[in-house]
Design a protein around this motif. Structure first.
Motif, PDB file in Angstrom:
ATOM      1  N   PHE A 144       0.828  -1.203   0.000  1.00 24.89           N
ATOM      2  CA  PHE A 144       0.000   0.000   0.000  1.00 24.89           C
ATOM      3  C   PHE A 144       0.868   1.261   0.000  1.00 24.89           C
ATOM      4  O   PHE A 144       0.571   2.240  -0.690  1.00 24.89           O
ATOM      5  N   SER A 145       1.931   1.225   0.792  1.00 18.78           N
ATOM      6  CA  SER A 145       2.787   2.392   0.929  1.00 18.78           C
ATOM      7  C   SER A 145       3.609   2.652  -0.328  1.00 18.78           C
ATOM      8  O   SER A 145       3.963   3.794  -0.619  1.00 18.78           O
ATOM      9  N   GLY A 146       3.917   1.584  -1.081  1.00 20.23           N
ATOM     10  CA  GLY A 146       4.824   1.701  -2.214  1.00 20.23           C
ATOM     11  C   GLY A 146       4.158   1.897  -3.556  1.00 20.23           C
ATOM     12  O   GLY A 146       4.856   1.966  -4.580  1.00 20.23           O
ATOM     13  N   HIS A 147       2.823   1.977  -3.605  1.00 28.26           N
ATOM     14  CA  HIS A 147       2.114   2.139  -4.869  1.00 28.26           C
ATOM     15  C   HIS A 147       1.068   3.250  -4.750  1.00 28.26           C
ATOM     16  O   HIS A 147       0.590   3.555  -3.659  1.00 28.26           O
ATOM     17  N   TRP A 193      -2.642   5.074  -5.352  1.00 31.33           N
ATOM     18  CA  TRP A 193      -4.010   4.604  -5.229  1.00 31.33           C
ATOM     19  C   TRP A 193      -4.523   4.097  -6.575  1.00 31.33           C
ATOM     20  O   TRP A 193      -5.213   3.075  -6.637  1.00 31.33           O
ATOM     21  N   GLU A 194      -4.185   4.786  -7.648  1.00 30.95           N
ATOM     22  CA  GLU A 194      -4.648   4.365  -8.968  1.00 30.95           C
ATOM     23  C   GLU A 194      -4.131   2.976  -9.321  1.00 30.95           C
ATOM     24  O   GLU A 194      -4.873   2.132  -9.858  1.00 30.95           O
ATOM     25  N   GLU A 195      -2.864   2.700  -9.038  1.00 32.01           N
ATOM     26  CA  GLU A 195      -2.290   1.383  -9.317  1.00 32.01           C
ATOM     27  C   GLU A 195      -2.981   0.294  -8.507  1.00 32.01           C
ATOM     28  O   GLU A 195      -3.305  -0.781  -9.027  1.00 32.01           O
ATOM     29  N   ILE A 196      -3.216   0.583  -7.248  1.00 34.39           N
ATOM     30  CA  ILE A 196      -3.841  -0.410  -6.374  1.00 34.39           C
ATOM     31  C   ILE A 196      -5.291  -0.648  -6.775  1.00 34.39           C
ATOM     32  O   ILE A 196      -5.753  -1.791  -6.872  1.00 34.39           O
ATOM     33  N   ASP A 197      -6.019   0.425  -7.008  1.00 39.20           N
ATOM     34  CA  ASP A 197      -7.421   0.308  -7.395  1.00 39.20           C
ATOM     35  C   ASP A 197      -7.560  -0.449  -8.713  1.00 39.20           C
ATOM     36  O   ASP A 197      -8.441  -1.314  -8.850  1.00 39.20           O
ATOM     37  N   MET A 250     -15.860   0.374   1.408  1.00 41.40           N
ATOM     38  CA  MET A 250     -14.527  -0.198   1.565  1.00 41.40           C
ATOM     39  C   MET A 250     -13.534   0.482   0.629  1.00 41.40           C
ATOM     40  O   MET A 250     -12.385   0.760   1.012  1.00 41.40           O
ATOM     41  N   LYS A 251     -13.977   0.752  -0.592  1.00 39.26           N
ATOM     42  CA  LYS A 251     -13.105   1.415  -1.560  1.00 39.26           C
ATOM     43  C   LYS A 251     -12.729   2.812  -1.077  1.00 39.26           C
ATOM     44  O   LYS A 251     -11.556   3.220  -1.168  1.00 39.26           O
ATOM     45  N   ALA A 252     -13.694   3.556  -0.575  1.00 37.56           N
ATOM     46  CA  ALA A 252     -13.418   4.908  -0.079  1.00 37.56           C
ATOM     47  C   ALA A 252     -12.473   4.874   1.114  1.00 37.56           C
ATOM     48  O   ALA A 252     -11.555   5.708   1.221  1.00 37.56           O
ATOM     49  N   ASN A 253     -12.691   3.934   2.021  1.00 37.65           N
ATOM     50  CA  ASN A 253     -11.824   3.824   3.199  1.00 37.65           C
ATOM     51  C   ASN A 253     -10.400   3.452   2.803  1.00 37.65           C
ATOM     52  O   ASN A 253      -9.430   3.976   3.373  1.00 37.65           O
ATOM     53  N   LEU A 254     -10.267   2.534   1.849  1.00 39.55           N
ATOM     54  CA  LEU A 254      -8.937   2.136   1.403  1.00 39.55           C
ATOM     55  C   LEU A 254      -8.222   3.306   0.735  1.00 39.55           C
ATOM     56  O   LEU A 254      -7.030   3.532   0.978  1.00 39.55           O
ATOM     57  N   SER A 255      -8.931   4.052  -0.087  1.00 37.23           N
ATOM     58  CA  SER A 255      -8.334   5.214  -0.742  1.00 37.23           C
ATOM     59  C   SER A 255      -7.835   6.231   0.285  1.00 37.23           C
ATOM     60  O   SER A 255      -6.710   6.750   0.172  1.00 37.23           O
ATOM     61  N   PHE A 315      -7.045   5.625   3.410  1.00 33.68           N
ATOM     62  CA  PHE A 315      -5.937   5.038   4.170  1.00 33.68           C
ATOM     63  C   PHE A 315      -4.638   5.147   3.379  1.00 33.68           C
ATOM     64  O   PHE A 315      -3.588   5.525   3.930  1.00 33.68           O
ATOM     65  N   ILE A 316      -4.669   4.829   2.098  1.00 29.31           N
ATOM     66  CA  ILE A 316      -3.462   4.877   1.278  1.00 29.31           C
ATOM     67  C   ILE A 316      -2.974   6.314   1.129  1.00 29.31           C
ATOM     68  O   ILE A 316      -1.763   6.586   1.192  1.00 29.31           O
ATOM     69  N   THR A 317      -3.895   7.237   0.968  1.00 25.91           N
ATOM     70  CA  THR A 317      -3.517   8.652   0.907  1.00 25.91           C
ATOM     71  C   THR A 317      -2.793   9.065   2.172  1.00 25.91           C
ATOM     72  O   THR A 317      -1.758   9.756   2.132  1.00 25.91           O
ATOM     73  N   ARG A 318      -3.316   8.631   3.313  1.00 32.25           N
ATOM     74  CA  ARG A 318      -2.688   8.965   4.591  1.00 32.25           C
ATOM     75  C   ARG A 318      -1.311   8.320   4.722  1.00 32.25           C
ATOM     76  O   ARG A 318      -0.372   8.946   5.239  1.00 32.25           O
ATOM     77  N   LEU A 319      -1.173   7.084   4.265  1.00 24.63           N
ATOM     78  CA  LEU A 319       0.135   6.428   4.306  1.00 24.63           C
ATOM     79  C   LEU A 319       1.168   7.231   3.542  1.00 24.63           C
ATOM     80  O   LEU A 319       2.317   7.380   3.976  1.00 24.63           O
TER      81      LEU A 319
END
Length: 248
Positions: free
Chosen positions: A19-22, A24-28, A99-104, A106-110
């Motif tokens: 999560f930290s190394g990619h 949000w667009e790549e992960i999504d 879940m998608k919004a929460n993950l986005s 979280f990754i932004t915060r990371l």
């Protein structure tokens, strides 16, 4: 300012690193491709099992997240051979908009913070560098519940009364040094009391925040009549700024 993430399950730490190394667009994009490739849905158990087999063979961290999104109660569970074995969450679990919004988020915060990742048991972590401007947050297995890893039979350290006492002693030591802490735990569950925790709180005089949350959805075979759960957040501080946050 540094935030530390620590857990004794390496696959979870690997997921955080991914999560930290990619972006949000790549992960999504990866998640959506996997959902489409395996035809994942609220009812397609075979697709879920096919992805589970792929993950256990290749250990792609993002595949683990997709599995958790569609697994029973969104749990992370491995067997003694470290094979992910949580069952399918039929009609219950999927990668939904929340879940998608929460993950986005979280990754932004990371990506906004300086993050360090470690993987070890809590009692082997080096707390010596922490000071009065730091905060340690602990979310251990709950002693009086039937958590997945409490039994210690799945290739990871379990949780018992001795470890509960060890953690509480560590928190006392941090408190004596002026380090702030927050501890998530359960005081009461299905008629059981965590007397170790209750006596520790009373003896030490730490502040208790009672969380308005129930576990009715954790197992559809359990009814409210069988008992309540009292989840708490125990803290030794008043709200204030902290230089670093350590998750253990």
């Amino acid at each position: 300012m540094t935030t530390f993430f620590n857990d004794n399950i390496p696959y979870l730490i690997d997921l955080y690193r991914t999560f930290s190394g990619h972006t949000w667009e790549e992960i999504d994009n990866y998640i959506e491709r996997r959902i489409e490739e395996f035809h994942l849905s609220l009812t397609n158990e075979e697709g879920y099992k096919a992805l589970r087999q792929v993950y256990n063979e290749r250990r792609n961290s993002l595949d683990l997240f997709v599995l958790v999104a569609y697994s029973f109660n969104h749990q992370i569970r491995f067997n003694n051979s470290h094979q992910f074995n949580n069952p399918f969450g039929r009609e219950r679990s999927h990668f939904n908009a929340a879940m998608k919004a929460n993950l986005s988020a979280f990754i932004t915060r990371l990506h906004e913070r300086n993050i360090a990742f470690t993987c070890c048991d809590f009692d082997r972590f080096d707390f010596t560098g922490l000071g009065e401007r730091d905060l340690v947050y602990c979310d251990p297995p709950y002693l009086i519940t039937t958590g997945t890893y409490n039994d210690g039979r799945r290739g990871f350290t379990g949780w018992n009364e001795a470890q509960e006492r060890t953690l509480l002693n560590i928190l006392d030591e941090l408190h004596a040094r002026g380090v702030s802490f927050a501890l998530s735990n359960v005081l009461e569950h299905r008629g059981k009391m965590n007397t170790i925790l209750a006596e520790w709180i009373t003896r030490r005089g730490y502040a208790v925040n009672y969380l308005n949350k129930n576990y009715n959805n954790s197992n559809y075979q359990i009814t409210h009549r069988e008992g309540r759960s009292v989840e708490v957040l125990v803290v030794n501080y008043r709200p204030d700024a902290h230089e670093a946050i350590l998750f253990v």
